[in-house]
Scaffold this motif. Structure first.
Motif, mmCIF file in Angstrom:
data_model
loop_
_atom_site.group_PDB
_atom_site.id
_atom_site.type_symbol
_atom_site.label_atom_id
_atom_site.label_comp_id
_atom_site.label_asym_id
_atom_site.label_seq_id
_atom_site.Cartn_x
_atom_site.Cartn_y
_atom_site.Cartn_z
ATOM 1 N N THR A 44 0.805 -1.216 0.000
ATOM 2 C CA THR A 44 0.000 0.000 0.000
ATOM 3 C C THR A 44 0.837 1.265 0.000
ATOM 4 N N GLN A 45 2.147 1.130 0.047
ATOM 5 C CA GLN A 45 2.998 2.315 0.033
ATOM 6 C C GLN A 45 4.382 1.938 -0.479
ATOM 7 N N ASP A 46 5.138 2.952 -0.884
ATOM 8 C CA ASP A 46 6.495 2.715 -1.372
ATOM 9 C C ASP A 46 7.353 2.120 -0.262
ATOM 10 N N LEU A 47 8.263 1.235 -0.659
ATOM 11 C CA LEU A 47 9.134 0.579 0.301
ATOM 12 C C LEU A 47 10.586 0.940 0.012
ATOM 13 N N VAL A 48 11.416 0.828 1.044
ATOM 14 C CA VAL A 48 12.856 0.946 0.837
ATOM 15 C C VAL A 48 13.292 -0.257 0.008
ATOM 16 N N CYS A 58 2.413 -4.590 3.481
ATOM 17 C CA CYS A 58 2.168 -5.473 2.347
ATOM 18 C C CYS A 58 1.421 -6.725 2.790
ATOM 19 N N ASP A 59 0.574 -7.201 1.905
ATOM 20 C CA ASP A 59 -0.109 -8.474 2.098
ATOM 21 C C ASP A 59 0.558 -9.472 1.159
ATOM 22 N N CYS A 60 1.275 -10.450 1.707
ATOM 23 C CA CYS A 60 2.118 -11.336 0.907
ATOM 24 C C CYS A 60 1.618 -12.772 0.939
ATOM 25 N N ALA A 61 1.841 -13.459 -0.160
ATOM 26 C CA ALA A 61 1.551 -14.888 -0.258
ATOM 27 C C ALA A 61 2.843 -15.605 -0.617
ATOM 28 N N ASP A 62 3.150 -16.651 0.138
ATOM 29 C CA ASP A 62 4.363 -17.437 -0.094
ATOM 30 C C ASP A 62 4.027 -18.543 -1.081
ATOM 31 N N HIS A 63 4.654 -18.529 -2.260
ATOM 32 C CA HIS A 63 4.389 -19.532 -3.273
ATOM 33 C C HIS A 63 5.446 -20.623 -3.211
ATOM 34 N N PRO A 64 5.067 -21.858 -3.505
ATOM 35 C CA PRO A 64 6.053 -22.950 -3.503
ATOM 36 C C PRO A 64 7.175 -22.661 -4.474
ATOM 37 N N LEU A 65 8.374 -23.070 -4.095
ATOM 38 C CA LEU A 65 9.528 -22.825 -4.953
ATOM 39 C C LEU A 65 9.373 -23.499 -6.300
ATOM 40 N N SER A 66 8.620 -24.583 -6.350
ATOM 41 C CA SER A 66 8.450 -25.311 -7.607
ATOM 42 C C SER A 66 7.741 -24.477 -8.652
ATOM 43 N N MET A 67 7.059 -23.398 -8.201
ATOM 44 C CA MET A 67 6.312 -22.567 -9.151
ATOM 45 C C MET A 67 7.211 -22.005 -10.245
ATOM 46 N N PRO A 68 8.309 -21.280 -9.891
ATOM 47 C CA PRO A 68 9.161 -20.836 -10.979
ATOM 48 C C PRO A 68 10.061 -21.922 -11.535
ATOM 49 N N GLN A 69 10.493 -22.876 -10.699
ATOM 50 C CA GLN A 69 11.469 -23.848 -11.160
ATOM 51 C C GLN A 69 10.897 -24.818 -12.165
ATOM 52 N N GLN A 70 9.624 -25.128 -12.057
ATOM 53 C CA GLN A 70 9.029 -26.104 -12.951
ATOM 54 C C GLN A 70 8.352 -25.470 -14.156
ATOM 55 N N GLN A 71 8.477 -24.152 -14.267
ATOM 56 C CA GLN A 71 7.890 -23.472 -15.411
ATOM 57 C C GLN A 71 8.509 -23.987 -16.708
#
Length: 216
Positions: A44-48, A58-71
């Motif tokens: 919702t605002q600029d970050l360092v 920030c509202d964050c979601a942790d995605h499994p590492l396989s998401m980018p690796q198995q692309q």
């Protein structure tokens, strides 16, 4: 002004005081890509830059590492955003995450000094990309590459059929960002004039003219 009118103005002023900060505080999407983790956040605002992400910002979601690796190289893209900021320490996972994605304004920020290994494939494709910003704050603080893709060919910013082919070396660090744009067509089989470009043909309109910008 009647008493009722005055009360109405006071109420309206109070409502605006509550609503305007929310309207003025634009949200943006941040992807933090590391070797063993991937977070997609709405902030919702600029970050360092490259700082610790605070849950109050920030509202964050942790995605499994396989998401980018198995692309898959030729598979459909995983991210579709109008604007996306990417903090990263793993060029490999960034290339896999962004390949065949759809982003209009993309900012790539390298959050370490390490000379990371390049991906096995030497480029990745981003669809409909209009503006690209690249910076390396720990390597070249204060320096940023900012380009509007397709401007050299007079491409319209609302052009739907627009593809950026970004060389993976851009992710590891470059003193100067170079681009060139060509105009091409997609044939009846969904193929372009660049057979070596690792890009999914899904969704490319038949016989459409499009701008392809190479970034290196």
């Amino acid at each position: 002004m009647t008493p009722l009118g005055h009360v109405g103005c006071v109420v309206l002023y109070c409502v605006l005081c509550l609503v305007m900060p929310t309207l003025l505080r634009g949200e943006f999407t941040l992807a933090y890509v590391r070797e063993y983790s991937l977070f997609i956040c709405v902030c919702t605002q600029d970050l360092v830059v490259c700082s610790v992400i605070n849950s109050s910002e920030c509202d964050c979601a942790d995605h499994p590492l396989s998401m980018p690796q198995q692309q898959q190289t030729h598979g459909p893209g995983m991210v579709h955003f109008k604007r996306l900021t990417v903090w990263y320490t793993s060029p490999l996972n960034v290339a896999r995450l962004l390949n065949n994605s759809e982003v209009r304004h993309l900012a790539l920020i390298k959050c370490d000094l390490a000379s990371s290994d390049l991906p096995l494939f030497d480029h990745f494709a981003v669809r409909r990309l209009e503006r690209l910003s690249v910076s390396y704050p720990f390597w070249r603080p204060g320096q940023s590459h900012d380009v509007f893709l397709g401007r050299d060919m007079g491409a319209l910013h609302h052009e739907e059929a627009r593809i950026a082919v970004i060389h993976a070396a851009v992710l590891s660090g470059t003193d100067r960002l170079k681009t060139y744009t060509v105009k091409t067509e997609v044939d009846s089989k969904g193929m372009m004039s660049f057979p070596n470009v690792l890009m999914s043909n899904d969704g490319l309109p038949e016989m459409a003219s499009m701008f392809v910008t190479f970034v290196y």
